[in-house]
Scaffold this motif. Structure first.
Motif, PDB file in Angstrom:
ATOM      1  N   UNK B 357      48.556  35.730  40.181  1.00 30.66           N
ATOM      2  CA  UNK B 357      47.106  35.366  39.577  1.00 30.66           C
ATOM      3  C   UNK B 357      46.739  36.543  38.775  1.00 30.66           C
ATOM      4  N   UNK B 368      48.440  36.189  31.108  1.00 33.54           N
ATOM      5  CA  UNK B 368      48.197  34.703  31.396  1.00 33.54           C
ATOM      6  C   UNK B 368      49.649  33.943  31.265  1.00 33.54           C
ATOM      7  N   UNK B 373      48.531  31.402  38.165  1.00 30.29           N
ATOM      8  CA  UNK B 373      47.024  30.803  38.162  1.00 30.29           C
ATOM      9  C   UNK B 373      46.472  32.096  37.252  1.00 30.29           C
ATOM     10  N   UNK B 374      45.436  31.373  36.233  1.00 24.41           N
ATOM     11  CA  UNK B 374      44.756  32.308  35.417  1.00 24.41           C
ATOM     12  C   UNK B 374      43.259  32.206  35.803  1.00 24.41           C
ATOM     13  N   UNK B 375      42.359  33.269  35.563  1.00 21.30           N
ATOM     14  CA  UNK B 375      41.091  32.974  35.826  1.00 21.30           C
ATOM     15  C   UNK B 375      40.359  33.939  34.481  1.00 21.30           C
ATOM     16  N   UNK B 376      39.933  33.337  33.667  1.00 20.23           N
ATOM     17  CA  UNK B 376      39.119  33.918  32.682  1.00 20.23           C
ATOM     18  C   UNK B 376      37.701  34.152  32.994  1.00 20.23           C
ATOM     19  N   UNK B 377      37.529  35.554  32.914  1.00 20.03           N
ATOM     20  CA  UNK B 377      35.965  35.942  33.257  1.00 20.03           C
ATOM     21  C   UNK B 377      35.805  37.167  33.707  1.00 20.03           C
ATOM     22  N   UNK B 382      33.632  37.814  39.120  1.00 16.13           N
ATOM     23  CA  UNK B 382      34.731  37.014  40.017  1.00 16.13           C
ATOM     24  C   UNK B 382      35.117  37.730  41.231  1.00 16.13           C
TER      25      UNK B 382
END
Lengths: 264, 395
Positions: B357, B368, B373-377, B382
């Protein structure tokens, strides 16, 4: 103190790039460097010499071109460097390499301390140091993060373990393999660079170290590579969008649905 | 001497080029040519569909291999507690032994090993060779290697598996060197060629960019160190029966290597090798104070805390946390990379994680590409949100 540092030539891994069409490692134009872990070994050897006197000799087994890299080690403070190079050494696994290095070191005369990097960044085996110690019939300690003291023919050092460290004492001669934490390698000095330029790097062949030909190179290697392949990372990346709270909720939902061991 | 030649059967198809880990083959005028940089590793031979690579190895005189039987596992223990990797290896050893129609045994050195011996049997050991002596209370490269070699010489196993831990990766090469046999480091896959009774050992090299399968055809035992968390342990079964053998060995009294002190300074937050989940911090956390967001998330998950080289070099966290080529190689079930861009050297240390992740401000960060699983922020937003959410759902 007679200190020997073992080094290996490896591809400059920072530039490892994959050819996307053929899925192979691109090697063209890849620079050869001293194995990064070995630079800590060289630095530690030079520091010991600077504190207590003595001599640092670097040794490597490799193709003739490795002599150029050995010259660099002179710039970093080593006094001498020797290259073991012979067609008959080709194809050596860690056992044959350890045997070959052990003969080169024996030829140098009495040695007090042998320092190796923890592992090489191409093979990642971490086997040559301990194997070499066994071939020389002397003790070894791996993953050394600090030398506490060298005194009256013994060395006391700290070995990094999974849950802390151990303090280990061994009589010299001994082999240690060092981790990055042990020091910060210096940048070559101008004087060092001049000395390196002029340095002669002796090349010793199988005959000159009186190697048993059944124990060197491919013939002396019990392990054989039968195939190689490039691992496929076929990742279906999934992006989670939204505000932080929403992203968090979606991620937790997803992980809980996978029945993963999320709490103790 | 061994040699390699390209025969007239060569069609110039270039298949061998892909197989060469050293880039030592070129194709000129529709025929392959071996360059001087060839190390005679033999990797190209199986890639050729036309049998055009003539590779001769002079066989060193084969020892009497038939005298060697059984699969052995080195049962690493600390303070009487058997390391998980030993159970994993017993699980894998059981599978391999079945293919060879032989037995799986554990070798246990230490002091007060009674309950540990039983535990090894419940995890699948048919036999446990126990050397129980106060002098062996603490792992010692010299005495452990000495005794291990004696037991191997007396009982002659065909395969020995050793966990690729700090101790295992120190013990295995010393033992293999004394026995003059082959050892393959840090394997992630094992198979058996049942006909030849050969162990096919697959391991990553070049920082995980290349996988190699290695054999040890003419020497016994065939030795491999195996990465923790890769193999599956059997469910412990109290009804399993096994034999305990106390080998007649000479316990060295003149061991010159002394372990003066054992310092367990690291908490579970650092035992990266054994962790199921790792939360790792990269330069993207911005400042050392923000490490606490990473630690808080790790706390909730019972995870270990990892770090990229940049964070360690900046002095924000100790070296023992570093994951990557010059740090540790890990393979947890979940790896949460926080603010880690994904340099090749970092990926080399964690790409075998089951689920990756990635949380990063930069949507183009290389991490990425590898992440499931990727979360941009922004991590500062976060990470606390994640910690809160996990707390509510599993806490």
């Amino acid at each position: 103190m007679n200190i020997v540092v073992c080094v290996k030539q490896v591809p400059a891994t920072t530039e490892v790039k994959m050819n996307k069409e053929t899925n192979t490692i691109i090697r063209e134009g890849i620079e050869a460097i001293i194995n990064p872990f070995d630079t800590y070994a060289i630095e530690e050897g030079v520091r010991i010499k600077e504190q207590g006197g003595g001599k640092v000799t670097v040794i490597s087994m490799g193709i003739p071109k490795v002599a150029d890299l050995l010259r660099e080690t002179i710039a970093l403070g080593a006094d001498e460097a020797v290259l073991l190079s012979d067609k008959a050494f080709a194809g050596a696994d860690t056992l044959a390499t350890a045997y070959t290095l052990s003969l080169g070191i024996k030829k140098m005369g009495p040695v007090d301390l042998i320092i190796c990097g923890k592992q090489a960044t191409d093979g990642d085996t971490a086997q040559v140091g301990p194997s070499l110690a066994a071939k020389l019939g002397i003790p070894h300690t791996t993953y050394v993060r600090k030398i506490e003291e060298i005194r009256e023919g013994t060395i006391r050092c700290q070995r990094l373990t999974e849950d802390g460290y151990e303090v280990i004492e061994m009589p010299l001669p001994a082999v240690i393999t060092v981790v990055k934490e042990i020091n910060e390698p210096r940048i070559p000095s101008f004087k060092g660079l001049m000395k390196a330029k002029k340095a002669e790097i002796p090349v010793w062949t199988a005959d000159e170290i009186a190697a048993d030909e059944s124990l060197i190179g491919l013939k002396g290697s019990p392990t054989w590579v039968v195939s190689t392949f490039v691992p496929q990372h076929n990742v279906n990346s999934e992006m989670i969008e939204g505000k932080p709270e929403e992203q968090a909720k979606i991620l937790v939902d997803k992980l809980l649905s996978l029945q993963l061991p999320l709490s103790k | 001497m061994a040699s390699i030649k390209i025969t007239d059967q060569c069609t110039g198809c270039k298949l061998c080029l892909k197989s060469c880990p050293f880039g030592a083959i070129v194709v000129e005028d529709k025929k392959a040519r071996i360059l001087d940089t060839c190390t005679l590793c033999g990797a190209c031979v199986s890639s050729c569909k036309f049998e055009a690579i003539d590779f001769t190895k002079e066989e060193s005189q084969a020892a009497d291999l038939s005298a060697y039987h059984g699969v052995w596992v080195f049962a690493e223990q600390k303070d009487g507690k058997v390391a998980n990797v030993a159970f994993e290896l017993l699980g894998e050893g059981t599978r391999l032994a079945a293919k060879l129609d032989t037995k799986v045994s554990a070798v246990l050195l230490g002091e007060g090993m009674e309950s540990a011996s039983k535990e090894l049997i419940t995890h699948g050991a048919d036999t446990v060779y126990v050397v129980d002596d106060p002098k062996l209370r603490q792992y010692n490269d010299e005495s452990y290697a000495d005794i291990f070699v004696q037991v191997v010489k007396a009982y002659k196993p065909e395969i020995i598996l050793i966990g690729a831990t700090t101790y295992g990766r120190s013990l295995a090469p010393r033992v293999a060197s004394v026995l003059n046999t082959g050892l393959t480091a840090d394997c992630t896959g094992l198979e058996i060629d049942t006909q030849k009774r050969e162990l096919l050992q697959t391991r990553p090299a070049f920082g995980g960019n290349l996988m190699a399968t290695i054999i040890c055809p003419n020497h016994r035992p065939q030795m491999a160190s195996v990465r923790p968390k890769v193999m599956k342990a059997l469910e412990p079964d109290e009804t399993r029966q096994g034999e305990i053998i106390v080998p007649d060995v000479n316990i060295p009294t003149d061991t010159v290597t002394k372990v003066l002190e054992v310092v367990n300074s690291l908490t579970e937050k650092v035992n990266l090798a054994e962790a199921d989940i790792i939360v790792a911090a990269g330069r993207g956390i911005g400042k050392p104070e923000n490490l606490r967001y990473v630690e808080e998330l790790a706390d909730v998950l019972g995870a270990a805390v990892g770090a990229s080289r940049a964070v360690v070099d900046a002095g924000w966290i100790e070296y023992s946390h570093q994951v990557g080529q010059t740090g540790k190689t890990v393979g947890p079930k979940i790896y949460i990379a926080c603010g880690i861009s994904g340099a090749v050297q970092h990926l080399a240390g964690m790409s075998s994680s089951d689920i990756i992740i990635a949380i990063n401000k930069n949507p183009d960060a290389p991490i990425f590409k590898l992440a499931n699983i990727g979360l941009v922020g922004d991590l500062v937003e976060i990470l606390p949100a994640l910690t809160k959410e996990f707390k509510q759902r599993i806490g």
